[in-house]
Design a protein around this motif. Sequence first.
Motif, mmCIF file in Angstrom:
data_model
loop_
_atom_site.group_PDB
_atom_site.id
_atom_site.type_symbol
_atom_site.label_atom_id
_atom_site.label_comp_id
_atom_site.label_asym_id
_atom_site.label_seq_id
_atom_site.Cartn_x
_atom_site.Cartn_y
_atom_site.Cartn_z
ATOM 1 N N VAL A 273 0.898 -1.164 0.000
ATOM 2 C CA VAL A 273 0.000 0.000 0.000
ATOM 3 C C VAL A 273 0.929 1.204 0.000
ATOM 4 O O VAL A 273 1.452 1.609 1.040
ATOM 5 C CB VAL A 273 -0.903 0.012 1.259
ATOM 6 C CG1 VAL A 273 -1.850 1.202 1.242
ATOM 7 C CG2 VAL A 273 -1.675 -1.297 1.399
ATOM 8 N N ASN A 275 1.112 4.666 -2.010
ATOM 9 C CA ASN A 275 0.812 5.734 -2.949
ATOM 10 C C ASN A 275 0.689 7.047 -2.160
ATOM 11 O O ASN A 275 -0.415 7.557 -1.931
ATOM 12 C CB ASN A 275 -0.481 5.410 -3.714
ATOM 13 C CG ASN A 275 -0.685 6.349 -4.879
ATOM 14 O OD1 ASN A 275 0.064 7.334 -5.041
ATOM 15 N ND2 ASN A 275 -1.681 6.073 -5.692
ATOM 16 N N LYS A 278 -1.605 9.987 -2.927
ATOM 17 C CA LYS A 278 -3.036 9.871 -2.598
ATOM 18 C C LYS A 278 -3.242 9.584 -1.111
ATOM 19 O O LYS A 278 -4.296 9.078 -0.705
ATOM 20 C CB LYS A 278 -3.651 8.740 -3.427
ATOM 21 C CG LYS A 278 -3.815 9.068 -4.888
ATOM 22 C CD LYS A 278 -4.699 8.029 -5.521
ATOM 23 C CE LYS A 278 -5.126 8.471 -6.907
ATOM 24 N NZ LYS A 278 -5.759 7.376 -7.642
ATOM 25 N N CYS A 279 -2.212 9.857 -0.312
ATOM 26 C CA CYS A 279 -2.255 9.585 1.135
ATOM 27 C C CYS A 279 -2.535 8.114 1.415
ATOM 28 O O CYS A 279 -3.232 7.781 2.378
ATOM 29 C CB CYS A 279 -3.294 10.451 1.858
ATOM 30 S SG CYS A 279 -3.098 12.191 1.553
ATOM 31 N N GLU A 280 -1.994 7.234 0.562
ATOM 32 C CA GLU A 280 -2.211 5.806 0.768
ATOM 33 C C GLU A 280 -0.930 5.155 1.296
ATOM 34 O O GLU A 280 0.111 5.194 0.625
ATOM 35 C CB GLU A 280 -2.640 5.135 -0.543
ATOM 36 C CG GLU A 280 -4.053 5.518 -0.925
ATOM 37 C CD GLU A 280 -4.446 5.076 -2.328
ATOM 38 O OE1 GLU A 280 -5.579 5.405 -2.725
ATOM 39 O OE2 GLU A 280 -3.622 4.446 -3.027
ATOM 40 N N TYR A 281 -1.042 4.638 2.499
ATOM 41 C CA TYR A 281 0.058 3.927 3.168
ATOM 42 C C TYR A 281 -0.595 3.035 4.212
ATOM 43 O O TYR A 281 -1.765 3.232 4.557
ATOM 44 C CB TYR A 281 1.049 4.920 3.808
ATOM 45 C CG TYR A 281 0.436 6.267 4.136
ATOM 46 C CD1 TYR A 281 -0.493 6.371 5.166
ATOM 47 C CD2 TYR A 281 0.740 7.402 3.394
ATOM 48 C CE1 TYR A 281 -1.087 7.600 5.450
ATOM 49 C CE2 TYR A 281 0.142 8.625 3.675
ATOM 50 C CZ TYR A 281 -0.769 8.714 4.704
ATOM 51 O OH TYR A 281 -1.379 9.903 4.977
#
Length: 336
Positions: A273, A275, A278-281
Amino acid sequence: MNRKPHVAVVGATGAVGIEMIKTLEKRNFPVGKLTLLASARSVGKKLTYRGAEITVAELTKDSFAGIDIALFSAGGSISKEYAPIAVQAGCVVVDNSSAFRMDEKVPLVVPEINASDVKWHKGIIANPNCTTAITLMALYPLHAAFTCKRIFASSYQAVSGTGAKAIAELERQVDQVVKGQPVTREVYPHQIAFNVLPHVDSFLPTGYTKEEMKMEGEGRKIMHHPMFRASVTCVRVPVYRAHSVAVSAEFDKPVTVEAALAVLKKAPGLDVVDNPAKCEYPLPLYQSDKYNCAVGRLRKDCALDNGLCFWVSGDQLLKGAALNAVQIAEELIKGS
Ligand code: A2P
């Protein structure tokens, strides 16, 4: 074994024990009979398994007659006392405590990494420390590809790792703070609500805690990598469930983010995860109740040669405890 095994959960009423029961059911483990054991305090309590109620019995020396596999999660002292008794009665013990992890005669297993170690057990198989297991889910595939020399890491550990009483303590303290009441403590040495504690497990003369040193000791044993080094700071955070670890790893071979991502995307039991735009973690909130761990925030470490930083989160009650124990039991019955 040509019949379904009789399984016992020792510490069935605890935070991990409850997850063990759920995991056996969800993964359709071939349970012939399920026996639930806890302290005298819980005798008569009923827990549900496959829609039926099972009454909790008291753990005694006679509890293990006829039991094939016992999943222990009632703390180290209970394991030390009762696991040998269970083995004597012909039972194979999968032990979630730290009691036997570093014993040379006891395999320490994360099935995605060293499943074949299950084969040389002599009655007890140890389940690793939760923070170590979650970290290794991302680190081991990278080690297999690039040979890890050492890591520097900080953990962000949920209160459920301390058990059911600690979950209640966080809830109570949040309520007390919100209502402006005095905060009471029973489990941790300081308030955990709206705070973080750089203190997990007891302190050693070196200044590290026992928990912090598990990463190196258990990591060496699980990865079959005696030269592995780990400098870790373990921190308790006011999160209910799922641990996270920020890792800086140094490798023998050159490593790029692209090459690391390619390795991690193929790793079993792990989701990537990653990205940030896109604040994706990975987030502990979203990893709760999930079998897979998640890794993200991959970047080249700017202070290490051949270094890589990453952030890994995983449900420590599952991959860090109950799921890993059931996976070990699955390996056991594969071989029987
Ligand atoms: P009990 O609920 O009867 O105290 P947690 O880690 O969430 O605190 O859970 C610990 C688990 O270990 C619980 O199931 C608890 O049972 C069990 N346990 C604690 N002490 C003993 C004991 N002396 N004998 C058997 N089980 C125990």
